[in-house]
Design a protein around this motif. Structure first.
Motif, PDB file in Angstrom:
ATOM      1  N   ALA A  85     -77.263  36.024 -28.560  1.00 21.38           N
ATOM      2  CA  ALA A  85     -77.688  37.037 -29.536  1.00 21.38           C
ATOM      3  C   ALA A  85     -77.247  36.687 -30.950  1.00 21.38           C
ATOM      4  N   ARG A  86     -76.035  36.206 -31.103  1.00 21.91           N
ATOM      5  CA  ARG A  86     -75.549  35.845 -32.444  1.00 21.91           C
ATOM      6  C   ARG A  86     -76.366  34.711 -33.040  1.00 21.91           C
ATOM      7  N   PHE A  87     -76.661  33.728 -32.209  1.00 25.05           N
ATOM      8  CA  PHE A  87     -77.470  32.615 -32.690  1.00 25.05           C
ATOM      9  C   PHE A  87     -78.853  33.104 -33.102  1.00 25.05           C
ATOM     10  N   LEU A  88     -79.478  33.949 -32.261  1.00 19.46           N
ATOM     11  CA  LEU A  88     -80.817  34.457 -32.563  1.00 19.46           C
ATOM     12  C   LEU A  88     -80.819  35.238 -33.874  1.00 19.46           C
ATOM     13  N   ASP A  89     -79.822  36.086 -34.068  1.00 21.78           N
ATOM     14  CA  ASP A  89     -79.721  36.834 -35.325  1.00 21.78           C
ATOM     15  C   ASP A  89     -79.559  35.901 -36.515  1.00 21.78           C
ATOM     16  N   TRP A  90     -78.693  34.914 -36.365  1.00 24.74           N
ATOM     17  CA  TRP A  90     -78.452  33.951 -37.442  1.00 24.74           C
ATOM     18  C   TRP A  90     -79.727  33.166 -37.754  1.00 24.74           C
ATOM     19  N   MET A  91     -80.409  32.703 -36.723  1.00 20.27           N
ATOM     20  CA  MET A  91     -81.639  31.931 -36.914  1.00 20.27           C
ATOM     21  C   MET A  91     -82.701  32.781 -37.599  1.00 20.27           C
ATOM     22  N   ARG A  92     -82.820  34.037 -37.200  1.00 15.83           N
ATOM     23  CA  ARG A  92     -83.784  34.934 -37.850  1.00 15.83           C
ATOM     24  C   ARG A  92     -83.469  35.084 -39.340  1.00 15.83           C
ATOM     25  N   GLU A  93     -82.198  35.233 -39.671  1.00 20.46           N
ATOM     26  CA  GLU A  93     -81.794  35.367 -41.080  1.00 20.46           C
ATOM     27  C   GLU A  93     -82.141  34.107 -41.871  1.00 20.46           C
ATOM     28  N   GLN A  94     -81.845  32.940 -41.308  1.00 18.76           N
ATOM     29  CA  GLN A  94     -82.104  31.676 -41.996  1.00 18.76           C
ATOM     30  C   GLN A  94     -83.599  31.485 -42.245  1.00 18.76           C
ATOM     31  N   ARG A 105     -98.047  26.472 -40.196  1.00 17.91           N
ATOM     32  CA  ARG A 105     -99.337  25.805 -39.959  1.00 17.91           C
ATOM     33  C   ARG A 105     -99.534  24.672 -40.969  1.00 17.91           C
ATOM     34  N   ASP A 106    -100.133  23.615 -40.488  1.00 12.70           N
ATOM     35  CA  ASP A 106    -100.522  22.510 -41.352  1.00 12.70           C
ATOM     36  C   ASP A 106    -102.044  22.567 -41.446  1.00 12.70           C
ATOM     37  N   GLU A 107    -102.532  23.160 -42.499  1.00 13.30           N
ATOM     38  CA  GLU A 107    -103.968  23.383 -42.663  1.00 13.30           C
ATOM     39  C   GLU A 107    -104.752  22.084 -42.811  1.00 13.30           C
ATOM     40  N   GLN A 108    -104.089  21.005 -43.126  1.00 14.46           N
ATOM     41  CA  GLN A 108    -104.778  19.727 -43.306  1.00 14.46           C
ATOM     42  C   GLN A 108    -104.770  18.866 -42.040  1.00 14.46           C
ATOM     43  N   ALA A 109    -104.146  19.372 -40.987  1.00 12.09           N
ATOM     44  CA  ALA A 109    -104.081  18.603 -39.744  1.00 12.09           C
ATOM     45  C   ALA A 109    -105.478  18.452 -39.150  1.00 12.09           C
ATOM     46  N   THR A 110    -105.801  17.253 -38.736  1.00 12.65           N
ATOM     47  CA  THR A 110    -107.109  17.005 -38.142  1.00 12.65           C
ATOM     48  C   THR A 110    -107.069  17.122 -36.618  1.00 12.65           C
ATOM     49  N   LEU A 111    -105.917  16.986 -36.025  1.00 10.54           N
ATOM     50  CA  LEU A 111    -105.774  17.114 -34.575  1.00 10.54           C
ATOM     51  C   LEU A 111    -105.186  18.474 -34.226  1.00 10.54           C
ATOM     52  N   ARG A 163     -96.248  22.421 -38.030  1.00  9.10           N
ATOM     53  CA  ARG A 163     -95.245  21.454 -38.491  1.00  9.10           C
ATOM     54  C   ARG A 163     -94.037  21.389 -37.559  1.00  9.10           C
ATOM     55  N   LEU A 164     -93.949  22.336 -36.645  1.00  6.16           N
ATOM     56  CA  LEU A 164     -92.838  22.386 -35.694  1.00  6.16           C
ATOM     57  C   LEU A 164     -93.383  22.697 -34.317  1.00  6.16           C
ATOM     58  N   GLN A 165     -92.872  22.003 -33.328  1.00  5.70           N
ATOM     59  CA  GLN A 165     -93.150  22.317 -31.935  1.00  5.70           C
ATOM     60  C   GLN A 165     -91.810  22.380 -31.221  1.00  5.70           C
ATOM     61  N   VAL A 166     -91.642  23.392 -30.402  1.00  3.23           N
ATOM     62  CA  VAL A 166     -90.376  23.639 -29.721  1.00  3.23           C
ATOM     63  C   VAL A 166     -90.588  23.485 -28.217  1.00  3.23           C
ATOM     64  N   ILE A 167     -89.707  22.746 -27.590  1.00  2.00           N
ATOM     65  CA  ILE A 167     -89.787  22.525 -26.151  1.00  2.00           C
ATOM     66  C   ILE A 167     -88.866  23.518 -25.438  1.00  2.00           C
ATOM     67  N   ALA A 178     -85.960  33.873 -42.243  1.00  2.00           N
ATOM     68  CA  ALA A 178     -86.469  34.926 -43.131  1.00  2.00           C
ATOM     69  C   ALA A 178     -86.186  34.576 -44.587  1.00  2.00           C
ATOM     70  N   ALA A 179     -85.027  33.990 -44.847  1.00  2.00           N
ATOM     71  CA  ALA A 179     -84.676  33.602 -46.211  1.00  2.00           C
ATOM     72  C   ALA A 179     -85.635  32.548 -46.767  1.00  2.00           C
ATOM     73  N   LYS A 180     -86.245  31.794 -45.858  1.00  2.00           N
ATOM     74  CA  LYS A 180     -87.203  30.764 -46.270  1.00  2.00           C
ATOM     75  C   LYS A 180     -88.651  31.248 -46.147  1.00  2.00           C
ATOM     76  N   GLY A 181     -88.817  32.495 -45.664  1.00  2.00           N
ATOM     77  CA  GLY A 181     -90.168  33.028 -45.484  1.00  2.00           C
ATOM     78  C   GLY A 181     -90.927  32.348 -44.364  1.00  2.00           C
ATOM     79  N   LYS A 182     -90.215  31.897 -43.340  1.00  2.00           N
ATOM     80  CA  LYS A 182     -90.820  31.165 -42.226  1.00  2.00           C
ATOM     81  C   LYS A 182     -90.433  31.811 -40.902  1.00  2.00           C
ATOM     82  N   THR A 183     -90.942  32.983 -40.605  1.00  2.00           N
ATOM     83  CA  THR A 183     -90.521  33.699 -39.407  1.00  2.00           C
ATOM     84  C   THR A 183     -91.458  33.528 -38.218  1.00  2.00           C
ATOM     85  N   ARG A 184     -92.733  33.314 -38.449  1.00  2.00           N
ATOM     86  CA  ARG A 184     -93.733  33.158 -37.386  1.00  2.00           C
ATOM     87  C   ARG A 184     -94.333  31.748 -37.485  1.00  2.00           C
TER      88      ARG A 184
END
Length: 115
Positions: A20-29, A42-48, A54-58, A31-37
């Motif tokens: 939970a602490r990590f999730l809260d911290w990650m959300r704050e980080q 999205r990379d609008e110029q991606a052809t594939l 720009r990020l994929q999570v396993i 949100a500060a960059k405006g990158k929550t979803r």
């Protein structure tokens, strides 16, 4: 893992730490960059299609015994629009180290337990 509290946490929740602490911290980080979803990544110029974000999570789906690549596999979680998947939640899912962190249990688009 040796203290009675840690053993009890593992038995009750599948891990010693909730994450939970990590999730809260990650959300704050993020949100500060405006990158929550993932829509924010999205990379609008991606052809594939495989390079749309720009990020994929396993993460591991232990129930179905398969690897998830998020947000690409968001539909397997019941999420209709991959853009709406929360980045911090995907990262938290990827770090569910057995015994150390509790697994993220996902049901019907929303995590059953927000860790």
């Amino acid at each position: 893992m040796g203290r009675p509290g840690e053993i009890l946490e593992f038995v009750l929740h599948g891990g010693v730490h909730s994450g939970a602490r990590f999730l809260d911290w990650m959300r704050e980080q993020l949100a500060a960059k405006g990158k929550t979803r993932f829509s924010d990544l999205r990379d609008e110029q991606a052809t594939l299609e495989s390079r749309r974000y720009r990020l994929q999570v396993i993460a591991s789906d232990l129930t179905a015994r398969r690897m998830l690549v998020l947000p690409r596999d968001a539909a397997l979680l019941g999420v209709d629009h991959p853009d709406e998947l929360e980045v911090a939640q995907a990262v938290r899912m990827s770090m569910s180290i057995p015994i150390y962190f509790e697994p993220v249990i996902w049901r019907n688009e929303l995590p059953a337990r927000i860790m």
